[in-house]
Design a protein around this motif. Structure first.
Motif, PDB file in Angstrom:
ATOM      1  N   ALA A 273       0.813  -1.214   0.000  1.00 60.93           N
ATOM      2  CA  ALA A 273       0.000   0.000   0.000  1.00 60.93           C
ATOM      3  C   ALA A 273       0.851   1.271   0.000  1.00 60.93           C
ATOM      4  CB  ALA A 273      -0.917   0.007   1.214  1.00 60.93           C
ATOM      5  N   GLY A 274       2.179   1.127  -0.010  1.00 60.07           N
ATOM      6  CA  GLY A 274       3.059   2.291  -0.047  1.00 60.07           C
ATOM      7  C   GLY A 274       3.441   2.847   1.300  1.00 60.07           C
ATOM      8  N   ILE A 275       3.212   2.089   2.375  1.00 61.41           N
ATOM      9  CA  ILE A 275       3.529   2.540   3.734  1.00 61.41           C
ATOM     10  C   ILE A 275       4.934   2.089   4.108  1.00 61.41           C
ATOM     11  CG2 ILE A 275       2.844   2.471   6.153  1.00 61.41           C
ATOM     12  CD1 ILE A 275       0.798   3.795   4.315  1.00 61.41           C
ATOM     13  N   GLN A 276       5.721   2.986   4.693  1.00 65.66           N
ATOM     14  CA  GLN A 276       7.011   2.596   5.251  1.00 65.66           C
ATOM     15  C   GLN A 276       6.893   2.523   6.778  1.00 65.66           C
ATOM     16  OE1 GLN A 276       9.936   5.440   3.964  1.00 65.66           O
ATOM     17  NE2 GLN A 276       8.913   7.188   4.877  1.00 65.66           N
ATOM     18  N   VAL A 277       7.751   1.683   7.381  1.00 66.46           N
ATOM     19  CA  VAL A 277       7.610   1.377   8.807  1.00 66.46           C
ATOM     20  C   VAL A 277       8.955   1.527   9.502  1.00 66.46           C
ATOM     21  CG1 VAL A 277       6.924  -0.345  10.511  1.00 66.46           C
ATOM     22  CG2 VAL A 277       5.743  -0.255   8.301  1.00 66.46           C
ATOM     23  N   LEU A 278       8.916   2.170  10.656  1.00 66.86           N
ATOM     24  CA  LEU A 278      10.045   2.221  11.578  1.00 66.86           C
ATOM     25  C   LEU A 278       9.633   1.426  12.804  1.00 66.86           C
ATOM     26  CD1 LEU A 278      12.809   3.281  12.516  1.00 66.86           C
ATOM     27  CD2 LEU A 278      11.662   5.366  13.293  1.00 66.86           C
ATOM     28  N   HIS A 279      10.300   0.301  13.041  1.00 70.97           N
ATOM     29  CA  HIS A 279       9.838  -0.673  14.028  1.00 70.97           C
ATOM     30  C   HIS A 279      10.944  -0.948  15.040  1.00 70.97           C
ATOM     31  CE1 HIS A 279       7.780  -4.872  14.708  1.00 70.97           C
ATOM     32  NE2 HIS A 279       8.144  -4.306  15.836  1.00 70.97           N
ATOM     33  N   MET A 280      10.724  -0.521  16.299  1.00 71.34           N
ATOM     34  CA  MET A 280      11.655  -0.847  17.373  1.00 71.34           C
ATOM     35  C   MET A 280      11.137  -2.098  18.074  1.00 71.34           C
ATOM     36  SD  MET A 280      12.886   1.351  20.706  1.00 71.34           S
ATOM     37  CE  MET A 280      11.571   0.753  21.791  1.00 71.34           C
ATOM     38  N   ILE A 281      11.879  -3.195  17.946  1.00 75.34           N
ATOM     39  CA  ILE A 281      11.386  -4.467  18.484  1.00 75.34           C
ATOM     40  C   ILE A 281      11.744  -4.658  19.951  1.00 75.34           C
ATOM     41  CG2 ILE A 281      11.429  -5.585  16.243  1.00 75.34           C
ATOM     42  CD1 ILE A 281      13.977  -7.067  17.217  1.00 75.34           C
ATOM     43  N   GLY A 282      12.714  -3.900  20.476  1.00 77.48           N
ATOM     44  CA  GLY A 282      13.154  -4.071  21.856  1.00 77.48           C
ATOM     45  C   GLY A 282      14.490  -4.790  21.905  1.00 77.48           C
ATOM     46  N   PRO A 283      15.362  -4.405  22.834  1.00 75.36           N
ATOM     47  CA  PRO A 283      16.726  -4.946  22.858  1.00 75.36           C
ATOM     48  C   PRO A 283      16.804  -6.428  23.169  1.00 75.36           C
ATOM     49  CG  PRO A 283      16.289  -3.592  24.803  1.00 75.36           C
ATOM     50  CD  PRO A 283      15.137  -3.399  23.872  1.00 75.36           C
ATOM     51  N   LYS A 284      15.782  -7.010  23.830  1.00 73.14           N
ATOM     52  CA  LYS A 284      15.832  -8.421  24.189  1.00 73.14           C
ATOM     53  C   LYS A 284      14.952  -9.284  23.293  1.00 73.14           C
ATOM     54  CE  LYS A 284      16.861  -7.476  29.049  1.00 73.14           C
ATOM     55  NZ  LYS A 284      16.431  -7.668  30.464  1.00 73.14           N
ATOM     56  N   ASN A 285      14.299  -8.679  22.329  1.00 72.65           N
ATOM     57  CA  ASN A 285      13.418  -9.424  21.438  1.00 72.65           C
ATOM     58  C   ASN A 285      14.114  -9.733  20.120  1.00 72.65           C
ATOM     59  OD1 ASN A 285      11.045  -9.516  23.073  1.00 72.65           O
ATOM     60  ND2 ASN A 285      10.703  -7.359  22.623  1.00 72.65           N
TER      61      ASN A 285
ATOM     62  N   PRO B 148      16.681  -2.769  17.193  1.00 70.42           N
ATOM     63  CA  PRO B 148      16.492  -3.279  18.556  1.00 70.42           C
ATOM     64  C   PRO B 148      16.131  -2.184  19.551  1.00 70.42           C
ATOM     65  CG  PRO B 148      18.820  -3.224  18.005  1.00 70.42           C
ATOM     66  CD  PRO B 148      18.073  -2.906  16.749  1.00 70.42           C
ATOM     67  N   TYR B 149      16.649  -0.975  19.314  1.00 72.24           N
ATOM     68  CA  TYR B 149      16.423   0.128  20.253  1.00 72.24           C
ATOM     69  C   TYR B 149      16.591   1.437  19.506  1.00 72.24           C
ATOM     70  CZ  TYR B 149      16.647   2.975  24.497  1.00 72.24           C
ATOM     71  OH  TYR B 149      16.392   3.906  25.463  1.00 72.24           O
ATOM     72  N   ILE B 150      15.871   2.462  19.932  1.00 73.46           N
ATOM     73  CA  ILE B 150      15.997   3.797  19.337  1.00 73.46           C
ATOM     74  C   ILE B 150      16.354   4.768  20.446  1.00 73.46           C
ATOM     75  CG2 ILE B 150      14.806   5.675  18.145  1.00 73.46           C
ATOM     76  CD1 ILE B 150      13.009   3.587  16.834  1.00 73.46           C
ATOM     77  N   ASP B 151      17.540   5.368  20.361  1.00 67.71           N
ATOM     78  CA  ASP B 151      17.950   6.307  21.407  1.00 67.71           C
ATOM     79  C   ASP B 151      17.562   7.741  21.070  1.00 67.71           C
ATOM     80  OD1 ASP B 151      19.724   6.800  19.394  1.00 67.71           O
ATOM     81  OD2 ASP B 151      21.530   6.341  20.551  1.00 67.71           O
ATOM     82  N   ARG B 152      17.009   7.977  19.894  1.00 66.83           N
ATOM     83  CA  ARG B 152      16.516   9.311  19.518  1.00 66.83           C
ATOM     84  C   ARG B 152      15.024   9.215  19.245  1.00 66.83           C
ATOM     85  NH1 ARG B 152      19.793  13.421  17.748  1.00 66.83           N
ATOM     86  NH2 ARG B 152      17.817  14.567  17.921  1.00 66.83           N
ATOM     87  N   MET B 153      14.247   9.055  20.329  1.00 69.63           N
ATOM     88  CA  MET B 153      12.809   8.945  20.137  1.00 69.63           C
ATOM     89  C   MET B 153      12.212  10.238  19.613  1.00 69.63           C
ATOM     90  SD  MET B 153      11.781   5.911  20.544  1.00 69.63           S
ATOM     91  CE  MET B 153      10.011   6.218  20.476  1.00 69.63           C
ATOM     92  N   ASP B 154      12.860  11.360  19.877  1.00 67.40           N
ATOM     93  CA  ASP B 154      12.352  12.608  19.307  1.00 67.40           C
ATOM     94  C   ASP B 154      12.342  12.535  17.787  1.00 67.40           C
ATOM     95  OD1 ASP B 154      15.203  12.543  19.558  1.00 67.40           O
ATOM     96  OD2 ASP B 154      15.302  14.699  19.186  1.00 67.40           O
ATOM     97  N   LEU B 155      13.420  11.997  17.201  1.00 64.44           N
ATOM     98  CA  LEU B 155      13.467  11.865  15.738  1.00 64.44           C
ATOM     99  C   LEU B 155      12.506  10.778  15.249  1.00 64.44           C
ATOM    100  CD1 LEU B 155      17.276  12.256  14.954  1.00 64.44           C
ATOM    101  CD2 LEU B 155      15.455  13.969  14.805  1.00 64.44           C
TER     102      LEU B 155
END
Length: 361
Positions: free
Chosen positions: A215-227, A244-251
């Motif tokens: 459908a043309g959607i892009q995804v940014l997926h944080m799965i978690g450091p232990k997953n 696994p982790y995103i340290d810039r949640m603002d971005l």
């Protein structure tokens, strides 16, 4: 002036305390700030990283309700109260601000013993035992939810980091998407389950990956450091970025048009502060407070909510995909979320702290 902050264990207790510390320092760079914690909590990493002094007291886990089990902890609690009292004496504290968690109860009792003003901040709609006890020791009670049942409670919101409250998502959106390797002009879904990730969200989003891409959607997926994921989407266009982790949640917030996430108090506060609409999936266990966190946002039009048991790849395609493909609806939801956000909570609480501490000197 010397302020002692007591909040430990989880990021939900620590981050508001650190946001308040930052706000106090902006008002008075010379103010003394000491954080109390235990050796088992995230504060052992988060507090030093932010440049604040951390002092440890013994952890005394308490039951979530006022039960006879409380009688099993007086010896350990007395030791923790003694340790907290010694720290308050050493730093010559003018005020104690507690945010809940294991360290808060001995800190409240130590401050009461020394006649130091106690301030309680409760982020959740259903307060934990530590803050229920603390609220009985003071008239200075502040909350992050408008309907928290504590005596003398004043709603101020949840103190948030400055990089969140000052974020202009639309001004930095292109930069943010580029930072994560995403394209600038595609609808973007952000998936995250808190700092540790959430298995049910991971499975549902990955199950919907192929149809989202189609459908043309892009995804940014944080799965978690232990997953881990059994099978990551292969590289393709549009992008499906798994981290696994995103340290810039603002971005991450700036890169997204819609989020799929849990409904913790901090998550709800941050998303409304930045005006990011979301599909909230409350934790299926616990005392139900995550659903209460999201309810005002959903009623206000800034998000939707789905039970964890009903979340699936098919639900995402059936319910969330049409929203992502409707820019007008996304814009309306974003404006509604923004109206519910409280960006000034840290500064508001900081001024209360200085007023209360100053009046007691």
């Amino acid at each position: 002036m010397r302020v002692v902050l007591a909040g430990g264990g989880t990021a939900g207790h620590i981050e508001p305390a650190l946001a308040l510390a930052d706000a106090l320092r902006r008002i008075d760079p010379d103010i003394g700030i000491t954080c109390l914690g235990t050796e088992r909590g995230l504060e052992t990493r988060l507090v030093p990283e932010r440049g604040y002094e951390l002092r440890l007291v013994p952890a005394v886990p308490l039951p979530r309700s006022l039960t006879p089990q409380l009688l099993t902890v007086p010896g350990r609690l007395a030791g923790a109260v003694g340790a907290a009292t010694a720290i308050l004496d050493e730093v010559r504290a003018d005020v104690l601000v507690g945010f809940g968690g294991y360290v808060a109860t001995p800190a409240y009792l130590a401050a009461r013993r020394r006649g130091i003003p106690v301030i309680v901040h409760e982020a959740n709609p259903r307060p934990g035992l530590a803050n229920r006890l603390g609220a009985r020791l003071t008239d200075h009670v502040f909350t992050g939810h408008p309907n928290t049942p504590l005596p003398n409670a004043q709603y101020v919101g949840i103190p948030l980091r400055r990089d969140i409250v000052q974020l202009d998502r639309f001004a930095v959106g292109d930069k943010a998407r580029s930072y994560f390797g995403l394209e600038e002009d595609r609808p973007t879904l952000l998936v995250f389950g808190g700092s540790q990730g959430a298995l049910s969200l991971n499975r549902a989003a990955l199950a919907a990956a192929a149809r989202l891409r189609a459908a043309g959607i892009q995804v940014l997926h944080m799965i978690g450091p232990k997953n881990t994921v059994e099978k990551e989407p292969p590289p393709g266009d549009p992008q499906y970025v798994v981290l696994p982790y995103i340290d810039r949640m603002d971005l991450a917030y700036a890169a997204a048009d819609v989020a799929l996430c849990r409904a913790g108090a901090m998550t709800c506060a941050e998303l409304t502060a930045v005006g990011l609409p979301a599909a909230y999936v409350p934790l299926p266990h616990g005392n139900g407070e995550q659903a209460l966190n999201a309810e005002p946002i959903v009623k206000g039009g800034g998000g939707i909510m789905v039970h964890d048991s009903e979340l699936s790849g098919e639900w995402i395609v059936r319910t969330l995909l049409p929203i992502l493909l409707d820019p007008e609806r996304v814009a309306i939801m974003s404006e509604a979320a923004s109206r519910l956000g409280r960006k000034d909570a840290a500064e508001t609480l900081a001024h209360h702290v200085l007023r209360i501490a100053g009046g007691a000197r």
